[in-house]
Design a protein around this motif. Sequence first.
Motif, PDB file in Angstrom:
ATOM      1  N   TYR A  20      -2.714  39.272 -39.457  1.00  0.00           N
ATOM      2  CA  TYR A  20      -3.468  38.268 -38.764  1.00  0.00           C
ATOM      3  C   TYR A  20      -2.288  37.173 -38.497  1.00  0.00           C
ATOM      4  CZ  TYR A  20      -6.815  34.551 -38.824  1.00  0.00           C
ATOM      5  OH  TYR A  20      -7.808  33.607 -38.444  1.00  0.00           O
ATOM      6  N   ASP A  58      -5.636  41.453 -34.299  1.00  0.00           N
ATOM      7  CA  ASP A  58      -6.882  40.764 -34.950  1.00  0.00           C
ATOM      8  C   ASP A  58      -7.602  41.914 -35.355  1.00  0.00           C
ATOM      9  OD1 ASP A  58      -6.229  38.325 -34.869  1.00  0.00           O
ATOM     10  OD2 ASP A  58      -7.436  37.961 -33.223  1.00  0.00           O
ATOM     11  N   GLY A  62      -8.971  42.677 -39.180  1.00  0.00           N
ATOM     12  CA  GLY A  62     -10.328  42.550 -39.152  1.00  0.00           C
ATOM     13  C   GLY A  62     -10.912  44.087 -40.121  1.00  0.00           C
ATOM     14  N   PHE A  92     -15.192  36.948 -42.900  1.00  0.00           N
ATOM     15  CA  PHE A  92     -13.945  36.524 -42.068  1.00  0.00           C
ATOM     16  C   PHE A  92     -13.217  37.796 -41.460  1.00  0.00           C
ATOM     17  CE2 PHE A  92      -9.287  36.388 -42.665  1.00  0.00           C
ATOM     18  CZ  PHE A  92      -9.131  35.458 -41.623  1.00  0.00           C
ATOM     19  N   THR A  96     -12.964  38.161 -37.313  1.00  0.00           N
ATOM     20  CA  THR A  96     -11.698  38.399 -36.852  1.00  0.00           C
ATOM     21  C   THR A  96     -11.904  39.626 -36.083  1.00  0.00           C
ATOM     22  OG1 THR A  96     -10.604  37.635 -38.740  1.00  0.00           O
ATOM     23  CG2 THR A  96      -9.013  38.918 -37.387  1.00  0.00           C
ATOM     24  N   ASP A  99     -13.190  38.679 -32.923  1.00  0.00           N
ATOM     25  CA  ASP A  99     -12.657  37.962 -32.137  1.00  0.00           C
ATOM     26  C   ASP A  99     -11.750  38.773 -30.977  1.00  0.00           C
ATOM     27  OD1 ASP A  99     -12.584  35.220 -31.651  1.00  0.00           O
ATOM     28  OD2 ASP A  99     -10.746  35.036 -33.121  1.00  0.00           O
ATOM     29  N   ALA A 137     -15.064  33.381 -38.286  1.00  0.00           N
ATOM     30  CA  ALA A 137     -13.567  33.608 -39.072  1.00  0.00           C
ATOM     31  C   ALA A 137     -13.195  32.540 -39.864  1.00  0.00           C
ATOM     32  CB  ALA A 137     -12.539  33.727 -38.078  1.00  0.00           C
ATOM     33  N   SER A 141     -12.967  32.264 -43.681  1.00  0.00           N
ATOM     34  CA  SER A 141     -11.827  31.654 -44.537  1.00  0.00           C
ATOM     35  C   SER A 141     -11.859  30.662 -45.414  1.00  0.00           C
ATOM     36  CB  SER A 141     -10.499  31.453 -43.658  1.00  0.00           C
ATOM     37  OG  SER A 141     -10.690  30.223 -42.644  1.00  0.00           O
TER      38      SER A 141
END
Length: 224
Positions: A20, A58, A62, A92, A96, A99, A137, A141
């Motif tokens: 990440y 990512d 994830g 999260f 991710t 994303d 995301a 977090s």
Amino acid sequence: MVAVPYRLLRNMMIAAGVLYCSLLLEAAAGYPLDIHESFLSELGALDQPTSPYARALDLGAGVLLLIAAILGRPAARMNRDVAGLLISTAFFGLGTLLDSFSPMDCAPSLSEACRAAEAGGQAGTALLLHEITSTMAGLGSVAMGLFAVLVLRRSGWGGPWSRVVAVLAGGVAVTQVWLGLETGLEVITGGDLHPPGILQRVSVLLVCLLLATLLPGLRQALLR
């Protein structure tokens, strides 16, 4: 004792933290973005040479977070705060992962045409989807940070690792909320506020460190 594969989960979370940390990719690429004006997600924009690498990182992070949340389900029976931590980790991780499939078409900080299209609402569905998944995301977090603090408070804060996690969790929650407020105000007012680059990079670094230290810091609470 709860039947949680601690070592496997610890290693997966550490790996997720490394993947990440797009700051590493940015450094390896020779800092192609203006660190003051840009978001790290611009590394994944389709017009950037770093896009395949940023999106792959990512995706990997994830997937690891989702698997870790699934493997940690036995611990969810302990307390609601642990269940909340696992759910927020999964949320999260999902944000991710998504994303990686919803990159921006271009990097606004590097292209006047891209900024104009974004400001004029002509950036299309790609930008909208990216904003949605990034928000997921970010919220995940923040929730991870809050639930980590709740777990630590209930377990008596533990040793040095627990205190490190508490500081990192608080830092993640504060910086992510701060960043969300800044970007939200910019959208509402339509004006350029304080450049978000440094704040976002600090926040991402804190998230990476939190992921890498979360299991060592919570080991006592999770394995009781």
